[in-house]
Design a protein around this motif. Structure first.
Motif, PDB file in Angstrom:
ATOM      1  N   PHE A   1      44.722  19.811  48.175  1.00  0.00           N
ATOM      2  CA  PHE A   1      44.270  21.183  47.955  1.00  0.00           C
ATOM      3  C   PHE A   1      44.655  21.659  46.558  1.00  0.00           C
ATOM      4  O   PHE A   1      43.843  22.253  45.839  1.00  0.00           O
ATOM      5  CB  PHE A   1      44.892  22.081  49.034  1.00  0.00           C
ATOM      6  CG  PHE A   1      44.328  23.471  49.088  1.00  0.00           C
ATOM      7  CD1 PHE A   1      42.997  23.681  49.408  1.00  0.00           C
ATOM      8  CD2 PHE A   1      45.133  24.561  48.829  1.00  0.00           C
ATOM      9  CE1 PHE A   1      42.467  24.962  49.468  1.00  0.00           C
ATOM     10  CE2 PHE A   1      44.621  25.847  48.885  1.00  0.00           C
ATOM     11  CZ  PHE A   1      43.286  26.049  49.206  1.00  0.00           C
ATOM     12  N   HIS A   2      45.875  21.360  46.144  1.00  0.00           N
ATOM     13  CA  HIS A   2      46.339  21.719  44.802  1.00  0.00           C
ATOM     14  C   HIS A   2      45.447  21.083  43.735  1.00  0.00           C
ATOM     15  O   HIS A   2      45.037  21.752  42.788  1.00  0.00           O
ATOM     16  CB  HIS A   2      47.795  21.276  44.622  1.00  0.00           C
ATOM     17  CG  HIS A   2      48.289  21.442  43.222  1.00  0.00           C
ATOM     18  ND1 HIS A   2      48.736  22.644  42.731  1.00  0.00           N
ATOM     19  CD2 HIS A   2      48.396  20.551  42.205  1.00  0.00           C
ATOM     20  CE1 HIS A   2      49.089  22.493  41.468  1.00  0.00           C
ATOM     21  NE2 HIS A   2      48.907  21.228  41.126  1.00  0.00           N
ATOM     22  N   ARG A   3      45.159  19.803  43.898  1.00  0.00           N
ATOM     23  CA  ARG A   3      44.318  19.111  42.919  1.00  0.00           C
ATOM     24  C   ARG A   3      42.936  19.743  42.849  1.00  0.00           C
ATOM     25  O   ARG A   3      42.402  20.000  41.767  1.00  0.00           O
ATOM     26  CB  ARG A   3      44.205  17.627  43.265  1.00  0.00           C
ATOM     27  CG  ARG A   3      43.422  16.848  42.205  1.00  0.00           C
ATOM     28  CD  ARG A   3      43.118  15.421  42.613  1.00  0.00           C
ATOM     29  NE  ARG A   3      42.216  15.421  43.750  1.00  0.00           N
ATOM     30  CZ  ARG A   3      42.449  14.791  44.897  1.00  0.00           C
ATOM     31  NH1 ARG A   3      43.539  14.107  45.079  1.00  0.00           N
ATOM     32  NH2 ARG A   3      41.572  14.849  45.878  1.00  0.00           N
ATOM     33  N   ALA A   4      42.353  20.032  44.007  1.00  0.00           N
ATOM     34  CA  ALA A   4      41.009  20.614  44.032  1.00  0.00           C
ATOM     35  C   ALA A   4      40.970  21.990  43.368  1.00  0.00           C
ATOM     36  O   ALA A   4      40.003  22.325  42.678  1.00  0.00           O
ATOM     37  CB  ALA A   4      40.517  20.709  45.475  1.00  0.00           C
ATOM     38  N   LEU A   5      42.008  22.782  43.545  1.00  0.00           N
ATOM     39  CA  LEU A   5      42.027  24.133  42.988  1.00  0.00           C
ATOM     40  C   LEU A   5      42.495  24.197  41.538  1.00  0.00           C
ATOM     41  O   LEU A   5      42.024  25.035  40.771  1.00  0.00           O
ATOM     42  CB  LEU A   5      42.954  25.031  43.821  1.00  0.00           C
ATOM     43  CG  LEU A   5      42.474  25.417  45.201  1.00  0.00           C
ATOM     44  CD1 LEU A   5      43.522  26.271  45.887  1.00  0.00           C
ATOM     45  CD2 LEU A   5      41.150  26.159  45.129  1.00  0.00           C
ATOM     46  N   ASN A   6      43.419  23.348  41.151  1.00  0.00           N
ATOM     47  CA  ASN A   6      44.108  23.520  39.878  1.00  0.00           C
ATOM     48  C   ASN A   6      43.809  22.481  38.810  1.00  0.00           C
ATOM     49  O   ASN A   6      44.271  22.649  37.680  1.00  0.00           O
ATOM     50  CB  ASN A   6      45.621  23.573  40.108  1.00  0.00           C
ATOM     51  CG  ASN A   6      46.010  24.758  40.956  1.00  0.00           C
ATOM     52  OD1 ASN A   6      45.504  25.853  40.768  1.00  0.00           O
ATOM     53  ND2 ASN A   6      46.888  24.539  41.906  1.00  0.00           N
TER      54      ASN A   6
END
Length: 150
Positions: free
Chosen positions: A22-27
């Motif tokens: 999720f972090h990778r997808a958002l940031n």
């Protein structure tokens, strides 16, 4: 010789994996991007934590199933190598305020940049001490992962 945990034990590893995805997808957008020092510090903390988890599994499993323990120790070593590379990348990343690239030798000499940047160096040095006690230099520098194909 039970290989299962109690039915009430909570497995948080899938949540950690989902949080990273999720972090990778958002940031992390597509295209060129310089990774921030804060991001590298967080990744280093994650890798060091994963190293500790693999270390615990390797120690416990190796007593019961030596071959599996060997594989887990190999994974632990590779995770440490990844953490070491992230630490080096952190020191190669320009400071956000000045754009200056600090020397990695300052960290090893105990003269890092100060808080909050000091935390990655302290964490790295604490874990390096553990690694030196549980891993041989040959293991740390071997290109071979220990996997054997039959």
């Amino acid at each position: 010789m039970s290989r299962t945990t109690s039915p009430t034990a909570q497995d948080f590893v899938p949540f950690a994996t989902a949080a990273l995805d999720f972090h990778r997808a958002l940031n992390v957008p597509g295209g060129p991007l310089v990774t921030t020092r804060a991001e590298l510090d967080a990744l280093h903390a994650h890798l060091v934590s994963l190293h500790g988890l693999l270390d615990a599994h390797a120690a416990r499993t190796g007593q019961l199933v030596p071959i599996e323990g060997d594989q887990l120790r190999g994974a632990r070593t590779r995770i440490w190598q990844a953490a070491d590379h992230v630490h080096a990348a952190y020191h190669a990343t320009p400071r956000s305020d000045s754009g200056e690239v600090p020397d990695r030798e300052a960290c090893q000499a105990g003269l890092p940049e100060g808080t909050p940047e000091l935390t990655i160096c302290q964490r790295h040095q604490r874990t390096a001490h553990l690694v030196r006690r549980r891993t041989t230099p040959a293991d740390l520098h071997a290109p071979f992962t220990g996997l054997i194909r039959h």
